[in-house]
Design a protein around this motif. Structure first.
Motif, PDB file in Angstrom:
ATOM      1  N   GLY A  16     -28.306 -38.737 -42.025  1.00 37.26           N
ATOM      2  CA  GLY A  16     -28.913 -39.933 -41.446  1.00 37.26           C
ATOM      3  C   GLY A  16     -29.646 -39.622 -40.148  1.00 37.26           C
ATOM      4  O   GLY A  16     -30.801 -40.024 -39.962  1.00 37.26           O
ATOM      5  N   ILE A  17     -28.974 -38.897 -39.260  1.00 40.07           N
ATOM      6  CA  ILE A  17     -29.600 -38.553 -37.973  1.00 40.07           C
ATOM      7  C   ILE A  17     -30.800 -37.648 -38.182  1.00 40.07           C
ATOM      8  O   ILE A  17     -31.850 -37.810 -37.547  1.00 40.07           O
ATOM      9  N   GLN A  19     -32.806 -37.392 -40.769  1.00 41.06           N
ATOM     10  CA  GLN A  19     -33.931 -37.931 -41.535  1.00 41.06           C
ATOM     11  C   GLN A  19     -34.538 -39.211 -40.956  1.00 41.06           C
ATOM     12  O   GLN A  19     -35.688 -39.530 -41.246  1.00 41.06           O
ATOM     13  N   LYS A  20     -33.798 -39.917 -40.127  1.00 43.00           N
ATOM     14  CA  LYS A  20     -34.284 -41.228 -39.679  1.00 43.00           C
ATOM     15  C   LYS A  20     -35.155 -41.188 -38.425  1.00 43.00           C
ATOM     16  O   LYS A  20     -35.682 -42.209 -37.998  1.00 43.00           O
ATOM     17  N   ILE A  21     -35.256 -39.996 -37.819  1.00 45.28           N
ATOM     18  CA  ILE A  21     -36.069 -39.874 -36.603  1.00 45.28           C
ATOM     19  C   ILE A  21     -37.179 -38.863 -36.834  1.00 45.28           C
ATOM     20  O   ILE A  21     -36.935 -37.790 -37.409  1.00 45.28           O
ATOM     21  N   TRP A  23     -38.736 -36.249 -35.444  1.00 45.64           N
ATOM     22  CA  TRP A  23     -38.395 -35.421 -34.294  1.00 45.64           C
ATOM     23  C   TRP A  23     -39.618 -34.862 -33.579  1.00 45.64           C
ATOM     24  O   TRP A  23     -39.701 -34.893 -32.351  1.00 45.64           O
ATOM     25  N   TYR A  30     -35.733 -30.201 -34.402  1.00 43.46           N
ATOM     26  CA  TYR A  30     -34.388 -30.275 -34.983  1.00 43.46           C
ATOM     27  C   TYR A  30     -34.075 -28.894 -35.562  1.00 43.46           C
ATOM     28  O   TYR A  30     -34.518 -28.542 -36.646  1.00 43.46           O
ATOM     29  N   SER A 108     -26.695 -46.312 -33.645  1.00 44.35           N
ATOM     30  CA  SER A 108     -27.923 -46.465 -34.423  1.00 44.35           C
ATOM     31  C   SER A 108     -28.918 -45.379 -34.035  1.00 44.35           C
ATOM     32  O   SER A 108     -28.845 -44.809 -32.938  1.00 44.35           O
ATOM     33  N   SER A 109     -29.849 -45.077 -34.934  1.00 43.59           N
ATOM     34  CA  SER A 109     -30.854 -44.060 -34.649  1.00 43.59           C
ATOM     35  C   SER A 109     -31.700 -44.464 -33.446  1.00 43.59           C
ATOM     36  O   SER A 109     -32.130 -43.619 -32.662  1.00 43.59           O
ATOM     37  N   GLN A 110     -31.913 -45.784 -33.268  1.00 43.64           N
ATOM     38  CA  GLN A 110     -32.712 -46.248 -32.139  1.00 43.64           C
ATOM     39  C   GLN A 110     -31.969 -46.038 -30.817  1.00 43.64           C
ATOM     40  O   GLN A 110     -32.545 -45.605 -29.812  1.00 43.64           O
ATOM     41  N   LEU A 112     -29.647 -43.774 -30.285  1.00 42.37           N
ATOM     42  CA  LEU A 112     -29.609 -42.331 -30.055  1.00 42.37           C
ATOM     43  C   LEU A 112     -30.946 -41.837 -29.509  1.00 42.37           C
ATOM     44  O   LEU A 112     -30.992 -41.018 -28.588  1.00 42.37           O
ATOM     45  N   LEU A 113     -32.019 -42.370 -30.058  1.00 39.85           N
ATOM     46  CA  LEU A 113     -33.348 -41.964 -29.609  1.00 39.85           C
ATOM     47  C   LEU A 113     -33.591 -42.367 -28.150  1.00 39.85           C
ATOM     48  O   LEU A 113     -34.199 -41.617 -27.376  1.00 39.85           O
TER      49      LEU A 113
END
Length: 497
Positions: A16-17, A19-21, A23, A30, A108-110, A112-113
């Motif tokens: 998930g981490i 693929q969802k950002i 990079w 990554y 959430s990916s957001q 984390l970003l």
């Protein structure tokens, strides 16, 4: 672009981490992931990420243990801890380890970003605690001086994008070389710099035998030149912070070569001698040999002479001349002997031309070495004070993870290589072995008298990696810390597993 590495035992979270950002669009690379700390560690050492994201609870090696190791080996890597446990103890430990963020799952990916963008911005404006050296050559010189900590070495190597990692290192010191010879040496891919009137080459390789083969080829190359080249080869070392020891021994060898060559040895004879034996063995024996080792040393050191069926008197003369000048130079350089010994050697030197046979050669060598060794045997207590100083430093600083041979040598104000040899000879163990033994004794005492956790005891006796501490403890005592504590408390029948 900042490199990022992820460690989490849940494959779904890793995917998930990953693929969802986007990079690269966010300014990150990554560079990889792993399912636990033990698998992650070699990959982290390889990629040296700028940011590490790690779960806190994982099998084999958890996130806190991994964080401690990374903070020690890559102190400038920023760490984000993910935890599914809202427990104060975990957060408290994370704060002590100075992690950048401690986040409770799910993240959430957001979110984390947002954290990653903040860390990246801080990294771009934060002044690094280590000042950057201006050139690669300056880094090489600092390595030889022993002026950098392991953390600084890692930082500077990363700054210049130099791969310093190897299993074995040695140093070559030469006089200025013509471009042809220099290029031939550079074909071995050493680290190279010029210091005053000397050329310095740092050779490294992962396989000791291949490095030894390279050294042999280097000696052949340097001695085969039309005009004999002054050079000195250092000891082989296994850690980057010990390159300074290889450098010191190379300078010493260079000094002896200079003394030999100043006596205008015939070039062909000089080349034959350099290819036949290693003068460093004689220097080492002069420093640390004992009278009961004399005959075996002479037989070993002159073995190539004994193997010659047709021994010319000229060759024998030059071999003993080299032997004699080395001893004379050693006496000049050492502060251990007074002028009395030069008076002993002088008449022997004058008889050098009278030596014609292998038996006479052995007798000559014995007469030269015997008085020095007898004096050395009678004054070996001279090292007692040094040994006591080392023991005192270790007894007061065993808990410091940075405690090393170089640090102790600096405090005593003698060279690391000389100290290492003295201690090994007098104590029949290396300084590293003595430090480990001291730490294990203190660890056993803490296990007996306190309820501290294993990782807490590890830190108190100088280990930042509790996993490595446990491995060392079992290797040293034959049992795990748990077994040891049980045995001490009398909860189980004493046993060693």
């Amino acid at each position: 672009m900042k490199k990022l590495f992820l460690v989490d035992d849940e494959a779904v979270i890793r995917r998930g981490i990953a693929q969802k950002i986007d990079w690269r669009q966010e300014g990150f690379i990554y560079c990889g992931d792993a399912s636990d700390g033990e698998m992650a560690l070699p990959l982290i050492e390889k990629h040296q990420p700028d940011i590490l994201i790690t779960d806190i609870k994982m099998p084999f090696m958890d996130g806190l243990t991994l964080t401690k190791i990374v903070k020690e080996k890559l102190p400038h890597t920023k760490i984000i801890i993910l935890s599914g446990h809202d427990e104060f103890e975990y957060a408290q430990q994370a704060i002590r380890l100075q992690v950048e963020e401690y986040c409770l799952k799910p993240v959430s990916s957001q979110d984390l970003l947002t954290i990653l963008r903040k860390i990246k911005k801080e990294m771009s404006i934060k002044v690094h605690p280590f000042s950057s050296l201006e050139t690669k050559e300056e880094l090489y010189e600092q390595l030889c001086k022993g002026a950098l900590t392991p953390e600084e070495i890692l930082y500077q190597a990363k700054h210049f994008q130099i791969d310093l990692m190897a299993s074995y290192y040695t140093v070559l010191v030469t006089e200025p070389l013509d471009n042809t010879v220099k290029e031939q040496l550079l074909n071995f891919q050493p680290l190279f710099f010029i210091k005053e009137t000397k050329y310095i080459f740092i050779f490294k390789y992962d396989i000791e035998q291949i490095l030894l083969q390279q050294i042999s080829k280097i000696k052949q190359l340097l001695t085969a030149q039309q005009n004999a080249i002054l050079f000195g080869l250092g000891s082989i070392e296994t850690r980057t912070e010990h390159i300074t020891i290889a450098y010191e021994t190379a300078l010493e060898a260079y000094s002896y070569s200079q003394a030999i060559q100043s006596n205008t040895l015939d070039k062909d004879m000089y080349q034959a001698l350099m290819e036949s034996f290693d003068r460093r063995e004689l220097i080492y024996f002069l420093k640390f040999g004992q009278s009961n080792q004399l005959d075996s040393f002479i037989e070993s050191y002159a073995s190539f002479v004994h193997q010659k069926n047709n021994l010319s008197r000229v060759f024998l003369y030059y071999f003993l001349l080299d032997f004699t000048i080395t001893i004379r130079h050693y006496l000049d350089e050492s502060d251990m002997y007074d002028h009395h010994f030069r008076d002993i050697i002088k008449p022997l030197e004058n008889s050098l031309h009278q030596v014609h046979t292998k038996k006479e050669m052995s007798n000559y060598m014995r007469k030269m070495l015997q008085p020095l060794l007898e004096y050395h045997d009678n004054h070996s207590s001279k090292y007692g004070k040094v040994i006591q100083q080392v023991k005192q430093i270790i007894s007061t600083k065993y808990h410091e993870s940075s405690l090393s041979l170089q640090q102790i040598a600096n405090e005593i104000n003698i060279s690391a290589s000389y100290l290492s040899n003295i201690f090994s000879k007098e104590m029949d163990q290396t300084i590293t072995e003595y430090i480990t033994k001291s730490r294990m004794e203190h660890a056993k005492e803490l296990l007996k008298t306190t309820d501290l956790k294993t990782y807490e005891i590890a830190y108190k006796v100088g280990y930042n990696d509790s996993h490595y501490f446990c491995h060392t403890f079992k290797k040293s005592t034959g049992m795990t810390t748990k077994k040891f504590k049980q045995q001490v408390l009398g909860n189980t029948t004493p046993s060693i597993t």
